[in-house]
Design an enzyme around this catalytic site. Structure first.
Site, PDB file in Angstrom:
ATOM      1  N   SER A 141       0.850  -1.184   0.000  1.00 33.28           N
ATOM      2  CA  SER A 141       0.000   0.000   0.000  1.00 33.28           C
ATOM      3  C   SER A 141       0.883   1.231   0.000  1.00 33.28           C
ATOM      4  O   SER A 141       2.014   1.184   0.513  1.00 33.28           O
ATOM      5  CB  SER A 141      -0.889   0.014   1.254  1.00 33.28           C
ATOM      6  OG  SER A 141      -1.529   1.272   1.429  1.00 33.28           O
ATOM      7  N   TYR A 154      -2.853  -1.204  10.076  1.00 34.51           N
ATOM      8  CA  TYR A 154      -2.791  -1.365   8.619  1.00 34.51           C
ATOM      9  C   TYR A 154      -1.467  -0.843   8.077  1.00 34.51           C
ATOM     10  O   TYR A 154      -0.789  -1.525   7.300  1.00 34.51           O
ATOM     11  CB  TYR A 154      -3.961  -0.629   7.971  1.00 34.51           C
ATOM     12  CG  TYR A 154      -4.000  -0.732   6.470  1.00 34.51           C
ATOM     13  CD1 TYR A 154      -4.509  -1.855   5.844  1.00 34.51           C
ATOM     14  CD2 TYR A 154      -3.543   0.312   5.669  1.00 34.51           C
ATOM     15  CE1 TYR A 154      -4.567  -1.954   4.461  1.00 34.51           C
ATOM     16  CE2 TYR A 154      -3.584   0.227   4.294  1.00 34.51           C
ATOM     17  CZ  TYR A 154      -4.100  -0.913   3.689  1.00 34.51           C
ATOM     18  OH  TYR A 154      -4.134  -0.997   2.310  1.00 34.51           O
TER      19      TYR A 154
END
Length: 252
Positions: A141, A154
């Protein structure tokens, strides 16, 4: 076709980026194992692939569970005769700060986003090595490269994915196995709506903010899938250990 006769596993394959990549892999000639916790949704993607003339199998599994990982690989080998390509895409997000995050939430995020990749590589690398190599692509990401707000588990998990990818590439390059990560920005998937829900924000306002980047829009799952196909194919034959950013300029 760039993946003709390749045997591929796609985790998190029932929706969003996973679904788009499973369809793209099949269109490029691969036989595809579509893996997801949601059996019916995985089967629906398989039906799409078959309707287009491709070959696929649905496997319902929890990718954070080692027994399930071994079953995924064994089923793929039994159905297709081997594994050449893996897209470790399954992932979840919790939009919380360190203070708000429970230990159980932290462990679950790391179980799905990080441990699953370790387990898949642990068990699939020997098969790939025995058959002359392969390509592994992991979903990182943009927030795994620069961090972001209210998403500590995350961000930490995706940072781990990026560096684990580099370590895997170093260890297994001599066996002919390439390992890379694809690092999307905001992509038009259900995960964005889930983030808005977790943050108690208006969905339309949240999506509009997600489009605020140099290219002026969110990414589409098919655009991430195109990057994954490139990394999986021989078109990227001298690329390993890379963190390919596909985010419309959001972290450029």
């Amino acid at each position: 076709m760039r993946l003709e006769n390749k045997k591929a596993i796609v985790t998190g394959g029932a929706g969003g980026i996973g679904r788009a990549t499973a369809l793209a892999f099949a269109a490029e000639g691969a036989q595809v194992a579509v893996v997801d916790l949601r059996a019916d949704a995985a089967e629906a993607v398989v039906e799409e692939i078959r309707a287009a003339g491709g070959t696929a199998v649905a496997i319902a599994a929890d990718v954070s569970n080692e027994d399930d990982i071994q079953r995924i690989i064994a089923t793929t080998v039994a159905e297709f005769g081997g594994v050449n390509v893996v897209f470790n895409n399954a992932g979840i997000i919790r939009r919380t700060t360190a203070v708000e995050t429970t230990a159980e939430e932290w462990d679950r995020v790391f179980g799905v986003n990080v441990k699953s990749i370790f387990l898949m590589c642990k068990h699939v690398v020997p098969i790939m090595a025995e058959n002359g190599g392969g390509s592994i692509v992991n979903t990182g990401s943009g927030w795994g490269l620069k961090g972001g707000g209210q998403a500590i588990s995350y961000c930490a998990s995706k940072g781990a994915v990026v560096n684990m990818t580099r370590a895997l590439a170093i260890d297994h390059g001599p066996q002919g196995i390439r390992v890379n990560s694809v690092n999307p920005g905001d992509v038009n998937t259900g995960m964005l709506l889930e983030e808005a829900r977790q943050l108690s924000q208006d969905a339309n306002a949240f999506l509009a903010e997600s489009a605020d980047r140099p290219l002026g829009r969110m990414g589409q799952p098919s655009e991430i899938a195109a990057a994954v196909v490139w990394l999986a194919s021989d078109d990227s034959s001298y690329v390993t250990g890379s963190a390919l950013v596909v985010d419309g300029g959001g972290i450029a």
